[in-house]
Motif scaffolding. Sequence first.
Motif, mmCIF file in Angstrom:
data_model
loop_
_atom_site.group_PDB
_atom_site.id
_atom_site.type_symbol
_atom_site.label_atom_id
_atom_site.label_comp_id
_atom_site.label_asym_id
_atom_site.label_seq_id
_atom_site.Cartn_x
_atom_site.Cartn_y
_atom_site.Cartn_z
ATOM 1 N N SER A 283 0.827 -1.201 0.000
ATOM 2 C CA SER A 283 0.000 0.000 0.000
ATOM 3 C C SER A 283 0.869 1.263 0.000
ATOM 4 C CB SER A 283 -0.924 0.004 1.226
ATOM 5 O OG SER A 283 -1.717 1.155 1.271
ATOM 6 N N PHE A 284 1.956 1.237 0.764
ATOM 7 C CA PHE A 284 2.860 2.392 0.829
ATOM 8 C C PHE A 284 3.514 2.625 -0.532
ATOM 9 C CE2 PHE A 284 6.381 5.042 2.033
ATOM 10 C CZ PHE A 284 5.983 5.695 3.195
ATOM 11 N N THR A 285 3.968 1.541 -1.164
ATOM 12 C CA THR A 285 4.597 1.655 -2.480
ATOM 13 C C THR A 285 3.612 2.199 -3.500
ATOM 14 O OG1 THR A 285 6.048 -0.222 -1.970
ATOM 15 C CG2 THR A 285 5.812 0.391 -4.286
ATOM 16 N N GLN A 286 2.366 1.719 -3.432
ATOM 17 C CA GLN A 286 1.338 2.188 -4.345
ATOM 18 C C GLN A 286 1.110 3.693 -4.198
ATOM 19 O OE1 GLN A 286 -2.334 0.079 -3.825
ATOM 20 N NE2 GLN A 286 -3.244 0.833 -5.728
ATOM 21 N N ALA A 287 1.039 4.152 -2.951
ATOM 22 C CA ALA A 287 0.840 5.581 -2.703
ATOM 23 C C ALA A 287 2.033 6.401 -3.198
ATOM 24 C CB ALA A 287 0.610 5.819 -1.214
ATOM 25 N N LEU A 288 3.239 5.872 -3.019
ATOM 26 C CA LEU A 288 4.427 6.583 -3.503
ATOM 27 C C LEU A 288 4.353 6.817 -5.013
ATOM 28 C CD1 LEU A 288 7.617 5.157 -1.732
ATOM 29 C CD2 LEU A 288 6.717 7.486 -1.644
ATOM 30 N N GLY A 289 3.738 5.859 -5.715
ATOM 31 C CA GLY A 289 3.613 6.005 -7.161
ATOM 32 C C GLY A 289 2.553 6.996 -7.585
ATOM 33 N N HIS A 290 1.634 7.307 -6.669
ATOM 34 C CA HIS A 290 0.540 8.216 -7.006
ATOM 35 C C HIS A 290 0.865 9.676 -6.743
ATOM 36 C CE1 HIS A 290 -1.645 4.652 -7.588
ATOM 37 N NE2 HIS A 290 -2.379 4.615 -6.498
ATOM 38 N N TRP A 291 1.674 9.948 -5.720
ATOM 39 C CA TRP A 291 1.825 11.309 -5.219
ATOM 40 C C TRP A 291 3.216 11.889 -5.505
ATOM 41 C CZ3 TRP A 291 -2.166 13.867 -2.622
ATOM 42 C CH2 TRP A 291 -3.267 13.072 -2.262
ATOM 43 N N SER A 292 3.248 13.145 -5.870
ATOM 44 C CA SER A 292 4.508 13.879 -5.969
ATOM 45 C C SER A 292 4.795 14.541 -4.629
ATOM 46 C CB SER A 292 4.397 14.960 -7.051
ATOM 47 O OG SER A 292 3.456 15.961 -6.654
ATOM 48 N N ALA A 293 6.024 14.997 -4.443
ATOM 49 C CA ALA A 293 6.370 15.653 -3.183
ATOM 50 C C ALA A 293 5.549 16.926 -2.989
ATOM 51 C CB ALA A 293 7.870 15.985 -3.168
ATOM 52 N N ALA A 294 5.320 17.663 -4.070
ATOM 53 C CA ALA A 294 4.542 18.897 -3.969
ATOM 54 C C ALA A 294 3.090 18.597 -3.606
ATOM 55 C CB ALA A 294 4.605 19.661 -5.294
ATOM 56 N N ALA A 295 2.529 17.558 -4.217
ATOM 57 C CA ALA A 295 1.146 17.193 -3.915
ATOM 58 C C ALA A 295 1.012 16.723 -2.466
ATOM 59 C CB ALA A 295 0.668 16.107 -4.874
ATOM 60 N N LEU A 296 2.021 16.018 -1.970
ATOM 61 C CA LEU A 296 1.996 15.562 -0.579
ATOM 62 C C LEU A 296 2.081 16.739 0.390
ATOM 63 C CD1 LEU A 296 4.245 12.405 -0.918
ATOM 64 C CD2 LEU A 296 1.857 12.419 -0.201
ATOM 65 N N LEU A 297 2.849 17.752 0.031
ATOM 66 C CA LEU A 297 2.921 18.948 0.876
ATOM 67 C C LEU A 297 1.560 19.635 0.942
ATOM 68 C CD1 LEU A 297 4.515 20.946 2.558
ATOM 69 C CD2 LEU A 297 5.184 22.115 0.439
ATOM 70 N N ARG A 298 0.883 19.731 -0.209
ATOM 71 C CA ARG A 298 -0.460 20.331 -0.210
ATOM 72 C C ARG A 298 -1.430 19.504 0.625
ATOM 73 N NH1 ARG A 298 0.803 21.054 -5.687
ATOM 74 N NH2 ARG A 298 -0.460 19.237 -6.265
ATOM 75 N N ALA A 299 -1.319 18.170 0.509
ATOM 76 C CA ALA A 299 -2.195 17.283 1.284
ATOM 77 C C ALA A 299 -1.957 17.463 2.780
ATOM 78 C CB ALA A 299 -1.966 15.829 0.876
ATOM 79 N N ALA A 300 -0.695 17.644 3.160
ATOM 80 C CA ALA A 300 -0.369 17.859 4.579
ATOM 81 C C ALA A 300 -0.980 19.171 5.074
ATOM 82 C CB ALA A 300 1.150 17.866 4.769
ATOM 83 N N GLU A 301 -0.860 20.228 4.266
ATOM 84 C CA GLU A 301 -1.420 21.522 4.663
ATOM 85 C C GLU A 301 -2.939 21.446 4.795
ATOM 86 O OE1 GLU A 301 0.101 23.870 1.499
ATOM 87 O OE2 GLU A 301 2.029 24.292 2.491
#
Length: 339
Positions: A283-301
């Motif tokens: 599941s973690f590997t799958q998520a890594l393939g879906h998200w960019s670092a910038a998108a993850l930062l937005r998701a965190a905010e």
Amino acid sequence: MKIDARATSATLQAPGALRAIILHGDDAGLIRERATTAARAICPDLNDPFRVAVLGRDEHDRLEEEVTALSLVGGRRVIWVRDAGDGLLAPLQRSLAQTSDTLVIVEAAGLPARARLRAFAEKDRLCGVIGCYPEEGRALEGAIRQMLSAQNVSIDPDALGWMVERAGPDRAATRSEVEKLALFAGAGGRLGLEDVRACVGDAAGVSLEDAAFAAMAGDRKAADAAAERALTTDGSSPIALARALLSHIHRLRRARIAVDGGMSRADAMRQLRPPVFFKRTDSFTQALGHWSAAALLRAAEETQALELACKQTGSPDIVLCLRHVARLCAQAQQDRRRR
């Protein structure tokens, strides 16, 4: 004076010439545990009324009186002060000016860095100042191993990793779970993954984690089911769900940045502390393939904003959480199509 983290254990077990130990920080359980260790170093029997005095919030003005009192049975005395703040500064200064070998142990959870009590103690050679903050990663692994080892119990690496991922921020709660595991294993026993899963009472935490992993992997059905189970059946709060999501997003972002820097996905997951639990790697590997670092930062905010919204009086917090989970799932699916 400040006590270095590496010297904390030795200082608590042998306070030596210190006249006062100030314990501050966010982990109330760790503060109480360290206060107990320091008190027992002076008087092993904490129920001894002649050598141990406990002062609650409304009794701080008695500090100087207790410090100068003599033990009727001999031996160094301990004055254990709880719920302390800047109001203790004057009594402590007067007490240190007296001739005495009494050790004053001060519990000051949440004492700010600019507090006058802390500033004074950090400059005084007779005072030891120790920060007590929630442990994580290798520090938490080491603490759990040490607790189990003290009771002659060992633990498998995968079982330890599973427990570390679910340990809360309170040392007292962690110790309670460790004591339960030690009792289950018995002296000389060894704990495996199934033993820990069976004993550690964290069904709600598992549901929260299920929701976080499924949401970031874009699995809407599994994420909705896990989030609803956590919030309704298991009794978790919406804020707990927001924090579980945020924790998972931060770990994904650290791994994503490592991958963008040239590291393989497997190595990026292994370098996380604690490492990704082996049953969660797909599941973690799958998520890594879906998200960019910038998108993850937005998701965190956005997830931080969710937590703030959930704290507002009258907020429809459960609805907000479920909507946020659905939004993360949709975002993961969109990023997957773009990537």
